[in-house]
Write a protein that holds these residues in place. Structure first.
Motif, PDB file in Angstrom:
ATOM      1  N   ALA A   1       0.828  -1.207   0.000  1.00 29.70           N
ATOM      2  CA  ALA A   1       0.000   0.000   0.000  1.00 29.70           C
ATOM      3  C   ALA A   1       0.861   1.255   0.000  1.00 29.70           C
ATOM      4  CB  ALA A   1      -0.932  -0.003   1.210  1.00 29.70           C
ATOM      5  N   LEU A   2       1.928   1.268   0.803  1.00 28.62           N
ATOM      6  CA  LEU A   2       2.809   2.433   0.847  1.00 28.62           C
ATOM      7  C   LEU A   2       3.516   2.622  -0.491  1.00 28.62           C
ATOM      8  CD1 LEU A   2       4.100   4.761   2.307  1.00 28.62           C
ATOM      9  CD2 LEU A   2       5.770   3.171   3.298  1.00 28.62           C
ATOM     10  N   GLY A   3       3.966   1.529  -1.084  1.00 31.18           N
ATOM     11  CA  GLY A   3       4.612   1.633  -2.389  1.00 31.18           C
ATOM     12  C   GLY A   3       3.679   2.208  -3.442  1.00 31.18           C
ATOM     13  N   GLN A   4       2.413   1.782  -3.398  1.00 38.15           N
ATOM     14  CA  GLN A   4       1.427   2.309  -4.344  1.00 38.15           C
ATOM     15  C   GLN A   4       1.147   3.784  -4.084  1.00 38.15           C
ATOM     16  OE1 GLN A   4      -1.576  -0.709  -3.468  1.00 38.15           O
ATOM     17  NE2 GLN A   4      -1.391  -1.516  -5.527  1.00 38.15           N
ATOM     18  N   MET A   5       1.111   4.182  -2.817  1.00 46.03           N
ATOM     19  CA  MET A   5       0.895   5.595  -2.495  1.00 46.03           C
ATOM     20  C   MET A   5       2.039   6.459  -3.029  1.00 46.03           C
ATOM     21  SD  MET A   5      -0.774   6.010   1.286  1.00 46.03           S
ATOM     22  CE  MET A   5      -0.332   4.499   2.103  1.00 46.03           C
ATOM     23  N   LEU A   6       3.264   5.969  -2.896  1.00 45.25           N
ATOM     24  CA  LEU A   6       4.406   6.711  -3.408  1.00 45.25           C
ATOM     25  C   LEU A   6       4.341   6.834  -4.920  1.00 45.25           C
ATOM     26  CD1 LEU A   6       7.228   5.174  -1.177  1.00 45.25           C
ATOM     27  CD2 LEU A   6       6.363   7.511  -1.103  1.00 45.25           C
ATOM     28  N   ASP A   7       3.788   5.822  -5.546  1.00 48.38           N
ATOM     29  CA  ASP A   7       3.649   5.847  -7.003  1.00 48.38           C
ATOM     30  C   ASP A   7       2.536   6.792  -7.445  1.00 48.38           C
ATOM     31  OD1 ASP A   7       4.938   4.791  -9.235  1.00 48.38           O
ATOM     32  OD2 ASP A   7       3.313   3.382  -9.636  1.00 48.38           O
ATOM     33  N   LEU A   8       1.655   7.182  -6.510  1.00 48.20           N
ATOM     34  CA  LEU A   8       0.534   8.077  -6.817  1.00 48.20           C
ATOM     35  C   LEU A   8       0.811   9.517  -6.395  1.00 48.20           C
ATOM     36  CD1 LEU A   8      -2.504   5.911  -5.647  1.00 48.20           C
ATOM     37  CD2 LEU A   8      -1.886   6.446  -8.005  1.00 48.20           C
ATOM     38  N   GLN A   9       2.056   9.852  -6.061  1.00 47.72           N
ATOM     39  CA  GLN A   9       2.341  11.176  -5.524  1.00 47.72           C
ATOM     40  C   GLN A   9       1.792  12.264  -6.445  1.00 47.72           C
ATOM     41  OE1 GLN A   9       6.515  12.546  -5.989  1.00 47.72           O
ATOM     42  NE2 GLN A   9       6.966  10.398  -6.341  1.00 47.72           N
ATOM     43  N   GLY A  10       1.016  13.187  -5.849  1.00 40.64           N
ATOM     44  CA  GLY A  10       0.404  14.256  -6.617  1.00 40.64           C
ATOM     45  C   GLY A  10      -0.927  13.884  -7.229  1.00 40.64           C
ATOM     46  N   ASP A  11      -1.336  12.626  -7.122  1.00 46.34           N
ATOM     47  CA  ASP A  11      -2.584  12.181  -7.714  1.00 46.34           C
ATOM     48  C   ASP A  11      -3.774  12.675  -6.875  1.00 46.34           C
ATOM     49  OD1 ASP A  11      -4.891  10.105  -8.118  1.00 46.34           O
ATOM     50  OD2 ASP A  11      -3.501   9.735  -9.774  1.00 46.34           O
ATOM     51  N   PRO A  12      -4.892  13.061  -7.512  1.00 46.97           N
ATOM     52  CA  PRO A  12      -6.048  13.536  -6.747  1.00 46.97           C
ATOM     53  C   PRO A  12      -6.646  12.492  -5.820  1.00 46.97           C
ATOM     54  CG  PRO A  12      -6.567  13.313  -9.092  1.00 46.97           C
ATOM     55  CD  PRO A  12      -5.093  13.210  -8.971  1.00 46.97           C
ATOM     56  N   ALA A  13      -6.369  11.210  -6.032  1.00 44.63           N
ATOM     57  CA  ALA A  13      -6.886  10.171  -5.134  1.00 44.63           C
ATOM     58  C   ALA A  13      -6.352  10.347  -3.721  1.00 44.63           C
ATOM     59  CB  ALA A  13      -6.508   8.789  -5.664  1.00 44.63           C
ATOM     60  N   LEU A  14      -5.216  11.032  -3.573  1.00 40.80           N
ATOM     61  CA  LEU A  14      -4.622  11.222  -2.258  1.00 40.80           C
ATOM     62  C   LEU A  14      -5.376  12.244  -1.414  1.00 40.80           C
ATOM     63  CD1 LEU A  14      -0.877  11.295  -3.353  1.00 40.80           C
ATOM     64  CD2 LEU A  14      -1.993   9.468  -2.076  1.00 40.80           C
TER      65      LEU A  14
END
Length: 311
Positions: A49-62
């Motif tokens: 999950a953390l790896g996926q979050m790092l891959d989404l940096q700047g994404d509106p899903a965050l």
């Protein structure tokens, strides 16, 4: 800090670290956890999950923990526990770190690709444009997260290796073949591990301590590649992993890793950014040894002319 005799320690207390303040620090921390170098209790699901979050940096899903949980396929409470385990008071503090890169070019293209042309009856050109925009977003994210030190170490490993082998299966067999073809243009002793299905054990047996094995896989990771990576490292073979996230299981046994984002609407894992990473690596190796590269390419051209291969 620890809990009292009657109060168990909180998740934040178990980390014994100051929480990372940048995405780069988060990546480094996750890498240390994946390699067993940092004593923070994160299971495989939390690391993924953390790896996926790092891959989404700047994404509106965050922006929303609920939306993020849906994207990652986990309960929002899992994300909150993850943040506290890393030393943050809650998700908001972790979210702030991840959103600081919201204005990067990669985030813009990702948002555009997800907002535009997302209808079931979209014309073929619109669907093609969406896929191209997503691929461009991955390219931007690849550049945004480019680790010069890791890349230079990867080049050094390859050019100094007594012997070099590359391994990938299923879709990544094509990527491994591409790497072998490109690297053979500048050095002759490059091979596909398990070439023509002659056997993984046989391929590993031919490698010796100090040789280099390049492995490639991304989520969902291929179990044989993980096993080969572990066996190679235990034998003393230096491993270079080309994968997608710091939480990749290849990281535990890799000396160096290069990361390639691959999130698109393609029906399988997109190889576009992996191929680009491979091209950068091949060019980097060529530039590292200009004289030997020039000689190898001249000899290659001579043989092509002698065999009348090109018209």
């Amino acid at each position: 800090m620890t809990g009292s005799a009657n109060t168990p320690p909180t998740e934040a207390a178990t980390s014994h670290i100051a929480p990372p303040e940048t995405v780069e620090e988060l990546r480094a921390l996750l890498l240390g956890i994946a390699r067993g170098e940092v004593d923070i209790p994160l299971g495989p699901k939390a690391r993924r999950a953390l790896g996926q979050m790092l891959d989404l940096q700047g994404d509106p899903a965050l922006v929303s923990i609920t939306t993020l949980g849906e994207r990652l396929g986990v309960n929002p409470s899992t994300i909150t526990r993850l943040a506290r385990t890393l030393g943050y008071p809650g998700f908001g503090a972790l979210q702030e770190v991840l959103l600081r890169s919201a204005n990067t070019p990669g985030a813009f293209y990702t948002q555009q690709a997800r907002r535009a042309l997302d209808t079931a009856d979209a014309p073929s050109q619109a669907n093609a444009a969406r896929l191209c925009r997503e691929t461009q977003a991955n390219t931007d994210r690849f550049l945004d997260g480019f680790d010069t030190q890791a890349f230079d170490r990867a080049v050094e490993m390859i050019v100094e290796a007594p012997r070099l082998s590359v391994y990938g299966i299923r879709q990544f067999h094509a990527f491994a073949s591409f790497l072998v073809y490109g690297l053979r243009m500048i050095r002759s002793d490059v091979s596909l591990l398990d070439s023509n299905a002659l056997g993984q054990a046989e391929g590993l047996a031919a490698l010796h301590p100090g040789d280099v094995l390049i492995v490639a896989s991304c989520n969902p990771y291929s179990a044989p590649v993980i096993k080969v990576t572990r066996a190679a490292a235990e034998k003393g073979v230096r491993v270079l992993a080309i994968t997608d996230m710091v939480s990749s299981p290849l990281m535990r046994h890799a000396e160096v890793a290069l990361f390639a984002p691959h999130e698109t609407s393609f029906i399988s894992n997109s190889l576009s950014t992996f191929i680009l990473a491979g091209e950068c690596l091949i060019n980097g190796c060529a530039a590292a040894r200009p004289e030997s590269t020039r000689n190898a390419l001249e000899e290659r051209d001579r043989m092509i002319r002698a065999l009348n291969i090109e018209t």
